[in-house]
Design a protein around this motif. Structure first.
Motif, PDB file in Angstrom:
ATOM      1  N   GLU A 237       5.372   8.897  15.875  1.00 60.44           N
ATOM      2  CA  GLU A 237       5.791   8.092  16.911  1.00 60.44           C
ATOM      3  C   GLU A 237       6.881   6.946  15.991  1.00 60.44           C
ATOM      4  O   GLU A 237       7.817   6.594  16.502  1.00 60.44           O
ATOM      5  N   GLU A 238       6.449   6.758  14.997  1.00 60.47           N
ATOM      6  CA  GLU A 238       7.500   6.012  14.027  1.00 60.47           C
ATOM      7  C   GLU A 238       8.741   6.605  13.650  1.00 60.47           C
ATOM      8  O   GLU A 238       9.752   6.038  13.678  1.00 60.47           O
ATOM      9  N   ILE A 239       8.663   8.155  13.403  1.00 61.69           N
ATOM     10  CA  ILE A 239       9.791   8.859  13.297  1.00 61.69           C
ATOM     11  C   ILE A 239      10.491   8.816  14.468  1.00 61.69           C
ATOM     12  O   ILE A 239      12.094   8.758  14.306  1.00 61.69           O
ATOM     13  N   LYS A 240      10.111   8.883  15.625  1.00 57.59           N
ATOM     14  CA  LYS A 240      10.971   8.656  16.964  1.00 57.59           C
ATOM     15  C   LYS A 240      11.641   7.526  17.148  1.00 57.59           C
ATOM     16  O   LYS A 240      12.694   7.457  17.253  1.00 57.59           O
ATOM     17  N   ARG A 241      10.997   6.396  16.578  1.00 56.62           N
ATOM     18  CA  ARG A 241      11.839   4.978  16.522  1.00 56.62           C
ATOM     19  C   ARG A 241      13.007   5.086  15.870  1.00 56.62           C
ATOM     20  O   ARG A 241      13.889   4.581  16.034  1.00 56.62           O
ATOM     21  N   ILE A 242      12.761   5.510  14.458  1.00 57.98           N
ATOM     22  CA  ILE A 242      13.805   5.849  13.501  1.00 57.98           C
ATOM     23  C   ILE A 242      15.047   6.643  14.138  1.00 57.98           C
ATOM     24  O   ILE A 242      16.249   6.391  14.445  1.00 57.98           O
ATOM     25  N   LEU A 243      14.740   7.832  14.920  1.00 54.46           N
ATOM     26  CA  LEU A 243      15.656   8.741  15.519  1.00 54.46           C
ATOM     27  C   LEU A 243      16.464   8.133  16.412  1.00 54.46           C
ATOM     28  O   LEU A 243      17.628   8.282  16.548  1.00 54.46           O
ATOM     29  N   GLU A 244      15.791   7.278  17.269  1.00 47.73           N
ATOM     30  CA  GLU A 244      16.346   6.762  18.400  1.00 47.73           C
ATOM     31  C   GLU A 244      17.276   5.633  18.129  1.00 47.73           C
ATOM     32  O   GLU A 244      18.464   5.321  18.571  1.00 47.73           O
ATOM     33  N   PHE A 245      16.963   4.823  16.850  1.00 48.47           N
ATOM     34  CA  PHE A 245      17.622   3.743  16.573  1.00 48.47           C
ATOM     35  C   PHE A 245      19.015   4.243  15.856  1.00 48.47           C
ATOM     36  O   PHE A 245      19.973   3.726  16.073  1.00 48.47           O
TER      37      PHE A 245
ATOM     38  N   ASP B 214       0.843  -1.313  -0.035  1.00 48.48           N
ATOM     39  CA  ASP B 214      -0.050  -0.019   0.225  1.00 48.48           C
ATOM     40  C   ASP B 214       0.812   1.230  -0.001  1.00 48.48           C
ATOM     41  O   ASP B 214       0.336   2.319   0.198  1.00 48.48           O
ATOM     42  N   PHE B 215       2.185   1.005  -0.234  1.00 48.51           N
ATOM     43  CA  PHE B 215       3.200   2.128  -0.228  1.00 48.51           C
ATOM     44  C   PHE B 215       3.605   2.721   1.202  1.00 48.51           C
ATOM     45  O   PHE B 215       4.489   3.725   1.286  1.00 48.51           O
ATOM     46  N   SER B 216       3.221   2.201   2.109  1.00 50.10           N
ATOM     47  CA  SER B 216       3.509   2.687   3.346  1.00 50.10           C
ATOM     48  C   SER B 216       4.988   2.180   3.784  1.00 50.10           C
ATOM     49  O   SER B 216       5.433   1.223   3.087  1.00 50.10           O
ATOM     50  N   ILE B 217       5.724   3.128   4.466  1.00 48.65           N
ATOM     51  CA  ILE B 217       7.125   2.826   4.654  1.00 48.65           C
ATOM     52  C   ILE B 217       7.061   1.587   5.841  1.00 48.65           C
ATOM     53  O   ILE B 217       6.594   1.800   6.753  1.00 48.65           O
ATOM     54  N   GLN B 218       8.164   0.827   5.512  1.00 51.74           N
ATOM     55  CA  GLN B 218       8.603  -0.205   6.894  1.00 51.74           C
ATOM     56  C   GLN B 218       9.761   0.346   7.508  1.00 51.74           C
ATOM     57  O   GLN B 218      10.819   0.507   7.273  1.00 51.74           O
ATOM     58  N   VAL B 219       9.239   0.643   8.666  1.00 56.82           N
ATOM     59  CA  VAL B 219      10.094   1.404   9.610  1.00 56.82           C
ATOM     60  C   VAL B 219      11.325   0.485   9.986  1.00 56.82           C
ATOM     61  O   VAL B 219      12.391   1.066  10.130  1.00 56.82           O
ATOM     62  N   SER B 220      10.936  -0.953  10.174  1.00 55.33           N
ATOM     63  CA  SER B 220      12.181  -1.896  10.340  1.00 55.33           C
ATOM     64  C   SER B 220      13.518  -1.666   9.366  1.00 55.33           C
ATOM     65  O   SER B 220      14.549  -2.009   9.802  1.00 55.33           O
ATOM     66  N   ASP B 221      13.107  -1.428   8.160  1.00 54.02           N
ATOM     67  CA  ASP B 221      14.029  -1.206   7.143  1.00 54.02           C
ATOM     68  C   ASP B 221      15.100  -0.212   7.433  1.00 54.02           C
ATOM     69  O   ASP B 221      15.932  -0.140   6.852  1.00 54.02           O
ATOM     70  N   PHE B 222      14.878   0.692   8.497  1.00 60.20           N
ATOM     71  CA  PHE B 222      15.807   1.774   8.840  1.00 60.20           C
ATOM     72  C   PHE B 222      16.506   1.407  10.210  1.00 60.20           C
ATOM     73  O   PHE B 222      17.437   2.405  10.537  1.00 60.20           O
ATOM     74  N   PHE B 223      16.305   0.103  10.479  1.00 59.61           N
ATOM     75  CA  PHE B 223      17.064  -0.280  11.880  1.00 59.61           C
ATOM     76  C   PHE B 223      18.146  -1.063  11.320  1.00 59.61           C
ATOM     77  O   PHE B 223      18.262  -2.391  11.568  1.00 59.61           O
TER      78      PHE B 223
END
Length: 357
Positions: A164-172, A133-142
Motif C-alpha cells: 500500500e505504501e509502494i502504491k502511494r509512491i507509484l501514484e504520486f 527505527d530505519f523505516s522509510i518515510q513515504v512522504s519523502d518521495f512526494f
C-alpha cells in the motif's frame, strides 16, 4: 591515480564488496549468500549444459528463462528482462530510465551501489530520510524528481515496506520510473510484481543469488510493462547482446522450476533468522525486524567495530559499515543452523571477555 584514466574513473568511488576470504576458513556471514547448495536439479542442468554447444553463442533473448519466469508470475514473457545478476540489471536501469543531470531519490541508508551508479552516469540524487527505527518515510518521495529506487526489504537494515505504501509512491510519481529492488523479497515479504499491470512506471528487480542459491552463477531479472523492458533491451544491446551464457541460463530455468527445493531452503533460513534474532535480543542486542536473509543488530554496551574485529579474529565474518547512523550496527547474514549456533556461542564468549576487561 593513473594519467590515462578518464575524469569519471578518477572521481568515482567504487562499490566495496564484502570480504571474500582466501586461505583461512571462516564462518562467512558477510555477503548474504545462501548457506544451502543450489537444487540438485540445477547442478544436473549445469552438467548437461557444459557440452560442445559452448562453442556457440547463447540465446541473446534468454527465451526459455524468460518464459519460465513469466509463467511463475503469471505475466507475459515480454514483460521480463534477464541480466547478469541484479547488479547489472540495476546498472542498465539507471542508464535506461534516469537522465544525466536529473535528481533521483533513494533512501539515505540503502544498497551502496545506488550512489555509485548515479555518479557513474552523471545523475544527481537526494536521500530520503529514515525514521529512527530505519523505516522509510513515504512522504519523502512526494516531491519533484527524476526517478526513484527503493530496496524492499531494505539493505542493510532488513526493513520491509508494504504494498500500500509502494502504491502511494507509484501514484504520486506516475510520470517517473519507480524501481523496487526485491533482492531479498523471498524471505518474508510479498512481491509487488502483481502491480505492474496497473502501474506502467513500476519496474521490479529480483535476483537468483539469494533465495535460489545461485550467487556464483550471476542471474537477475526485471519485470515491468513492455515499454520499460523494450528500453532495457535497447541499452543492453548497445553494450553486449550476449550477457547470459548457456550454463547460467540452464541453471536459472531449473532454479525457478524446482519450487519445492526453493521453499525448503527459504523456510530453513527464515526459521534460523527468527531463532538467532530472539537469542541476540536475550543478550541485550537491538535487532531490527528483518524480512531478509540477514539481520541488522547493535548493542548499547559494545562497539560494533570492536565486535566485528573480535568476531573475525575468532573465525566469523560479518559486515560493518562505518557510516553515520549505522556505525554501531553489524549486518549478519543467516548461515546454516550449525553456523549460527557457533556464531551465538562466539558472541557470548566475546561479551564475557569484554566484561572482564
Amino acid at each position: 591515480m593513473s594519467k590515462y584514466w578518464s575524469k569519471i574513473t578518477a572521481a568515482i568511488e567504487p562499490y566495496v564488496y564484502g570480504e571474500q576470504p582466501k586461505g583461512r576458513k571462516y564462518i562467512k556471514l558477510n555477503t548474504n549468500e545462501s548457506p544451502y547448495s543450489p537444487s540438485p536439479k540445477v547442478l544436473e542442468a549445469i552438467k548437461r549444459a557444459a557440452n560442445s554447444n559452448l562453442r556457440l553463442y547463447p540465446d541473446p533473448d534468454c527465451e526459455e528463462l524468460r518464459e519460465i519466469i513469466a509463467n511463475y508470475y503469471s505475466i507475459n514473457k515480454n514483460e521480463v528482462f534477464i541480466g547478469n545478476g541484479s547488479d547489472e540489471v540495476l546498472a542498465l536501469s539507471f542508464l535506461t530510465f534516469f537522465n544525466p543531470g536529473d535528481t533521483i531519490i533513494f533512501p539515505e541508508i540503502s544498497y551502496s551501489f545506488y550512489p555509485v551508479y548515479a555518479e557513474l552516469y552523471g545523475i544527481n540524487y537526494i536521500n530520503a530520510k529514515l525514521e529512527d527505527d530505519f523505516s522509510i518515510q513515504v512522504s519523502d518521495f512526494f516531491r519533484e524528481n527524476g526517478g526513484i529506487v527503493i530496496p524492499n526489504p531494505n539493505a542493510p537494515t532488513g526493513r520491509y515496506m508494504d504494498a500500500e505504501e509502494i502504491k502511494r509512491i507509484l501514484e504520486f510519481n506516475s510520470h517517473r520510473v519507480v524501481i523496487i529492488d526485491e533482492a531479498y523479497i523471498d524471505f518474508g515479504g510479498t512481491s509487488v510484481v502483481s502491480l505492474i499491470k496497473d502501474y506502467p512506471n513500476l519496474l521490479v528487480i529480483q535476483t537468483l543469488s539469494k533465495s535460489r542459491s545461485l550467487a556464483g552463477i550471476r542471474l537477475g531479472f526485471a519485470i515491468g510493462q513492455e515499454e520499460l523492458i523494450n528500453g532495457l533491451n535497447r541499452i543492453k544491446n548497445s553494450f553486449n547482446s550476449y550477457t547470459i551464457d548457456r550454463v547460467a541460463a540452464a541453471a536459472g530455468v531449473e532454479a525457478i522450476k524446482d519450487e519445492k527445493y526453493f521453499k525448503e531452503c527459504v523456510s530453513k533460513i527464515v526459521s534460523t533468522r527468527e531463532k538467532v534474532t530472539a537469542e541476540l535480543r536475550e543478550l541485550g542486542f537491538n535487532v531490527v525486524p528483518s524480512k531478509a536473509n540477514f539481520i541488522f543488530a547493535s548493542h548499547a554496551l559494545y562497539n560494533a567495530g570492536e565486535l566485528f574485529a573480535r568476531l573475525k579474529e575468532k573465525g566469523v565474518l560479518v559486515r560493518h559499515f562505518n557510516k553515520e547512523k549505522i556505525d554501531n550496527y553489524l549486518r549478519i547474514s543467516i548461515g546454516s543452523e550449525e553456523e549460527m549456533e557457533t556464531f551465538i556461542e562466539i558472541v557470548k564468549e566475546i561479551m564475557n571477555e569484554l566484561k572482564n576487561n
